[in-house]
Scaffold this motif. Structure first.
Motif, PDB file in Angstrom:
ATOM      1  N   LEU A   1      38.559  30.482  35.471  1.00  0.00           N
ATOM      2  CA  LEU A   1      39.555  30.961  36.424  1.00  0.00           C
ATOM      3  C   LEU A   1      39.406  32.460  36.657  1.00  0.00           C
ATOM      4  N   GLU A   2      39.036  33.211  35.636  1.00  0.00           N
ATOM      5  CA  GLU A   2      38.821  34.651  35.791  1.00  0.00           C
ATOM      6  C   GLU A   2      37.741  34.926  36.841  1.00  0.00           C
ATOM      7  N   LYS A   3      36.698  34.105  36.852  1.00  0.00           N
ATOM      8  CA  LYS A   3      35.645  34.278  37.849  1.00  0.00           C
ATOM      9  C   LYS A   3      36.180  34.001  39.251  1.00  0.00           C
ATOM     10  N   ILE A   4      36.991  32.956  39.378  1.00  0.00           N
ATOM     11  CA  ILE A   4      37.579  32.635  40.686  1.00  0.00           C
ATOM     12  C   ILE A   4      38.508  33.759  41.131  1.00  0.00           C
ATOM     13  N   LEU A   5      39.298  34.280  40.198  1.00  0.00           N
ATOM     14  CA  LEU A   5      40.216  35.366  40.529  1.00  0.00           C
ATOM     15  C   LEU A   5      39.465  36.642  40.900  1.00  0.00           C
ATOM     16  N   SER A   6      38.262  36.816  40.361  1.00  0.00           N
ATOM     17  CA  SER A   6      37.468  37.984  40.747  1.00  0.00           C
ATOM     18  C   SER A   6      37.089  37.890  42.221  1.00  0.00           C
ATOM     19  N   LEU A   7      36.729  36.691  42.672  1.00  0.00           N
ATOM     20  CA  LEU A   7      36.417  36.491  44.090  1.00  0.00           C
ATOM     21  C   LEU A   7      37.661  36.663  44.945  1.00  0.00           C
ATOM     22  N   ASP A   8      38.789  36.157  44.438  1.00  0.00           N
ATOM     23  CA  ASP A   8      40.058  36.260  45.153  1.00  0.00           C
ATOM     24  C   ASP A   8      40.477  37.721  45.327  1.00  0.00           C
ATOM     25  N   SER A   9      40.480  38.476  44.236  1.00  0.00           N
ATOM     26  CA  SER A   9      40.930  39.866  44.297  1.00  0.00           C
ATOM     27  C   SER A   9      39.985  40.736  45.122  1.00  0.00           C
ATOM     28  N   GLU A  10      38.685  40.512  45.008  1.00  0.00           N
ATOM     29  CA  GLU A  10      37.742  41.299  45.808  1.00  0.00           C
ATOM     30  C   GLU A  10      37.893  40.968  47.289  1.00  0.00           C
ATOM     31  N   THR A  11      38.297  39.731  47.590  1.00  0.00           N
ATOM     32  CA  THR A  11      38.630  39.384  48.980  1.00  0.00           C
ATOM     33  C   THR A  11      39.856  40.159  49.425  1.00  0.00           C
ATOM     34  N   TYR A  12      40.877  40.205  48.570  1.00  0.00           N
ATOM     35  CA  TYR A  12      42.108  40.944  48.868  1.00  0.00           C
ATOM     36  C   TYR A  12      41.838  42.434  49.051  1.00  0.00           C
ATOM     37  N   PHE A  13      40.926  42.982  48.244  1.00  0.00           N
ATOM     38  CA  PHE A  13      40.588  44.399  48.337  1.00  0.00           C
ATOM     39  C   PHE A  13      39.573  44.695  49.451  1.00  0.00           C
ATOM     40  N   SER A  14      39.201  43.660  50.234  1.00  0.00           N
ATOM     41  CA  SER A  14      38.267  43.803  51.366  1.00  0.00           C
ATOM     42  C   SER A  14      36.892  44.283  50.914  1.00  0.00           C
ATOM     43  N   HIS A  15      36.325  43.584  49.915  1.00  0.00           N
ATOM     44  CA  HIS A  15      34.978  43.891  49.439  1.00  0.00           C
ATOM     45  C   HIS A  15      34.101  42.635  49.570  1.00  0.00           C
ATOM     46  N   PRO A  16      33.750  42.224  50.810  1.00  0.00           N
ATOM     47  CA  PRO A  16      32.967  40.987  50.970  1.00  0.00           C
ATOM     48  C   PRO A  16      31.595  41.054  50.303  1.00  0.00           C
ATOM     49  N   GLY A  17      30.974  42.228  50.321  1.00  0.00           N
ATOM     50  CA  GLY A  17      29.678  42.356  49.661  1.00  0.00           C
ATOM     51  C   GLY A  17      29.773  42.100  48.170  1.00  0.00           C
ATOM     52  N   ARG A  18      30.856  42.575  47.567  1.00  0.00           N
ATOM     53  CA  ARG A  18      31.085  42.345  46.138  1.00  0.00           C
ATOM     54  C   ARG A  18      31.313  40.861  45.875  1.00  0.00           C
ATOM     55  N   VAL A  19      32.035  40.189  46.764  1.00  0.00           N
ATOM     56  CA  VAL A  19      32.279  38.748  46.607  1.00  0.00           C
ATOM     57  C   VAL A  19      30.963  37.981  46.613  1.00  0.00           C
ATOM     58  N   ILE A  20      30.075  38.330  47.534  1.00  0.00           N
ATOM     59  CA  ILE A  20      28.789  37.630  47.631  1.00  0.00           C
ATOM     60  C   ILE A  20      27.953  37.868  46.381  1.00  0.00           C
ATOM     61  N   LYS A  21      27.941  39.106  45.882  1.00  0.00           N
ATOM     62  CA  LYS A  21      27.163  39.405  44.670  1.00  0.00           C
ATOM     63  C   LYS A  21      27.701  38.627  43.470  1.00  0.00           C
ATOM     64  N   LEU A  22      29.022  38.563  43.341  1.00  0.00           N
ATOM     65  CA  LEU A  22      29.612  37.809  42.233  1.00  0.00           C
ATOM     66  C   LEU A  22      29.316  36.317  42.373  1.00  0.00           C
ATOM     67  N   SER A  23      29.355  35.796  43.592  1.00  0.00           N
ATOM     68  CA  SER A  23      29.062  34.378  43.821  1.00  0.00           C
ATOM     69  C   SER A  23      27.617  34.055  43.463  1.00  0.00           C
ATOM     70  N   GLU A  24      26.718  34.970  43.801  1.00  0.00           N
ATOM     71  CA  GLU A  24      25.310  34.782  43.441  1.00  0.00           C
ATOM     72  C   GLU A  24      25.131  34.803  41.928  1.00  0.00           C
ATOM     73  N   LYS A  25      25.942  35.585  41.255  1.00  0.00           N
ATOM     74  CA  LYS A  25      25.868  35.677  39.799  1.00  0.00           C
ATOM     75  C   LYS A  25      26.451  34.441  39.120  1.00  0.00           C
ATOM     76  N   TYR A  26      27.605  33.969  39.605  1.00  0.00           N
ATOM     77  CA  TYR A  26      28.310  32.878  38.932  1.00  0.00           C
ATOM     78  C   TYR A  26      27.731  31.507  39.256  1.00  0.00           C
TER      79      TYR A  26
END
Length: 581
Positions: A281-306
């Motif tokens: 869930l922490e990984k999912i929340l990382s994608l959620d919060s980075e979406t909220y903070f408007s960091h789409p590039g960070r979301v993609i990098k985390l998704s590639e990692k997870y």
């Protein structure tokens, strides 16, 4: 003197190590749980908001806890506050144990409540109010046992038992039990007083629940939500009661006992975190919060990692791809549970976290009606029914819709917060900010009012694209919806109508899907030319078709060279009926 100083240093080293370790844990491995705790709360600096806390028990614990929770907005705010609270719990328990038991290993026993609280913080809905309630409980207990006169101490205990529920909520049930435990060896009269206070404290929630508009279970758990939250005060009773028993029966002797106790507490901490923490869930929340903070590039990098096979993870990844214009190019680079990873439905069987995040997609594609509906439900079904994240979104939605009075209502609320006031003032006081946000989305949103059934998202996408074919996020979501549903006839029809005339080169996934449909329709070469599909892609399709026929559709062989193509997805993807959360 030197031995005394060394003893104090050794006693202090234990909680310092615990606090530092907890800081590193929440800072490096578990920060997004803490971010969300702030996002589902709205702490206001106003008199009306302050007096609202008196409508429920434990007003002091809840107000103090919520005040501290707002600092979780900061990157290191949550870890620092939690570490400080754990250290303070240890210090108060240590003082209490020295007063009651005089145990030579009191510094170790005092770690038990702090360790228990750390474990509970691994839960998404564990409130800081429970920690502040425990601290209120411990402060009053330390003061109680510091009074030497029995009559004064007894009177003080009765007064605190009657008012403790009002101050700290359900955590104060254990105060009379602590008195009973502490007075165990001081005579029968003290024990009788303790028993009377225990009975009184247990009766108070049932007697006062009507005034607080709580159900019977809620009255006994508030500000907690479940029996698990009662582990905190129970840990205090245990860490007082066990040393008394061990001292009485002479099991608390120096030697190896401190080592055994240290090992036991360490095992408790590791086992508790292992069982209670949800790193998935922490990984999912990382994608959620980075979406909220408007960091789409960070979301993609985390998704590639997870590389998570999870519906919500796919949902945030797809949005990040759409924001950066990569959705049709990279759609199949990530797990896709059919169309369930595109939109989170707002239905009764969805969890509150899913409902909270569902508005993000509607806001992206420009459907402000669905976005507002989802944001309101997200605010309603969040744990505290007042979410700073949803209030911000509602302000943006009403601003885009041109409803300035409604937008100003939400912005005025945010102006009364500590960390969202600058964001609100920036929009509220600067007309330029109003116009920038309005212009950004006005080209996407549907202009005439329409009536749609709840969760009729396909019709909404069609309507958005019909109103504005240049709304690329909405168009890509509509096309990808048909692709993931393997509805190539509707996909090609939609592409021909809205995307064929655009200047954008045809994305790879779209070209692969069109090749399949043209093959099925036995289209002519002239029909193929108008799609401007690269010759390399046409040759790959011919090679895939040939290998598919030669291998009899052997998935393992085809996966090596074509596993990320739409052709492979079309033939082998299993259609999901439900997605994971």
């Amino acid at each position: 003197m030197q031995n005394g100083n060394n003893t104090k240093i050794n006693e202090l080293a234990k909680p310092v190590i615990l606090a530092l370790t907890s800081f590193l844990f929440f800072q490096l491995y578990y920060p997004y749980h803490l971010f969300l705790k702030e996002q589902v709360q709205l702490f206001l600096f106003s008199s009306d908001y302050f007096f609202s806390y008196f409508k429920k028990p434990g007003w002091l614990a809840c107000y103090t806890g919520d005040f501290l929770t707002q600092f979780f907005y900061l990157r290191s705010g949550g870890p620092i506050i939690i570490s400080f609270l754990l250290f303070l719990e240890w210090a108060l328990c240590f003082f209490l144990l020295k007063k009651i038991t005089g145990s030579p290993v009191a510094s170790l026993w005092a770690l038990l409540p702090a360790i228990t609280d750390w474990i509970l913080y691994s839960s998404l809905i564990h409130r800081v109010a429970l920690s502040t309630g425990l601290i209120i409980f411990l402060v009053i207990a330390c003061f109680y046992f510091s009074i030497s006169a029995i009559r004064i101490r007894t009177a003080f205990g009765i007064i605190l038992t009657l008012t403790g529920y009002w101050l700290a909520g359900s955590l104060f049930f254990f105060f009379p039990a602590l008195i009973l435990t502490g007075e165990w060896t001081k005579g029968s009269s003290s024990q009788i007083t303790g028993i009377i206070l225990v009975a009184l404290s247990l009766a108070l929630p049932a007697l006062m629940r009507i005034n607080y508009l709580l159900t019977l279970p809620q009255a006994y758990f508030y500000p907690g939500t479940s029996l698990k939250d009662m582990f905190l005060p129970a840990a205090v009773i245990i860490c007082v009661l066990l040393p008394i028993i061990l001292i009485k029966y002479k099991f608390n002797r120096p030697g190896l006992f401190p080592l055994y106790l240290s090992i036991g507490l360490f095992i408790l901490l590791i086992t508790g975190i292992w069982q209670n923490a949800n790193f998935r869930l922490e990984k999912i929340l990382s994608l959620d919060s980075e979406t909220y903070f408007s960091h789409p590039g960070r979301v993609i990098k985390l998704s590639e990692k997870y590389r998570m096979n999870n519906r919500m993870a796919t949902y945030f990844t797809n949005m990040a791809l759409a924001k950066t214009g990569q959705l049709p190019q990279r759609l199949l680079d990530f797990y896709q549970p059919a169309s369930l990873g595109l939109i989170l439905p707002v239905t009764p069987d969805e969890g509150w976290l899913s409902v909270l995040s569902s508005n993000e997609l509607f806001f992206l594609i420009g459907d402000m009606n669905f976005a507002q509906h989802s944001a309101m439900l997200g605010n309603t079904f969040s744990p505290e029914q007042r979410s700073s994240r949803m209030i911000r979104r509602l302000a943006e939605i009403n601003l885009i819709n041109g409803d300035k009075p409604a937008a100003e209502k939400y912005l005025r609320l945010l102006e009364q917060t500590l960390f969202h006031r600058q964001w609100a003032k920036k929009l509220f006081c600067t007309p330029k900010q109003f116009s920038e946000l309005e212009t950004e989305k006005q080209t996407c949103i549907n202009s005439p009012d329409t009536l749609l059934q709840a969760n009729d998202y396909l019709t909404s996408l069609h309507f958005l694209v019909e109103q504005n074919p240049d709304n690329m996020p909405a168009l890509d979501y509509l096309l990808c919806y048909y692709l993931l549903q393997k509805n190539l006839e509707s996909f090609k029809k939609t592409y021909d109508r809205y995307a064929l005339a655009s200047n954008r080169p045809i994305p790879t996934v779209y070209s692969q899907a069109i090749l399949i449909q043209l093959f099925r329709e036995q289209a002519s070469p002239d029909q193929l030319k108008k799609y401007k599909i690269p010759q390399q892609e046409i040759s790959r399709f011919a090679l895939y078709t040939k290998q598919y026929g030669q291998t009899g559709g052997n998935m393992d062989i085809l996966k090596k060279n074509f596993g990320k193509t739409y052709w492979f997805y079309y033939h082998f993807a299993t259609m999901k009926t439900k997605g994971g959360t």
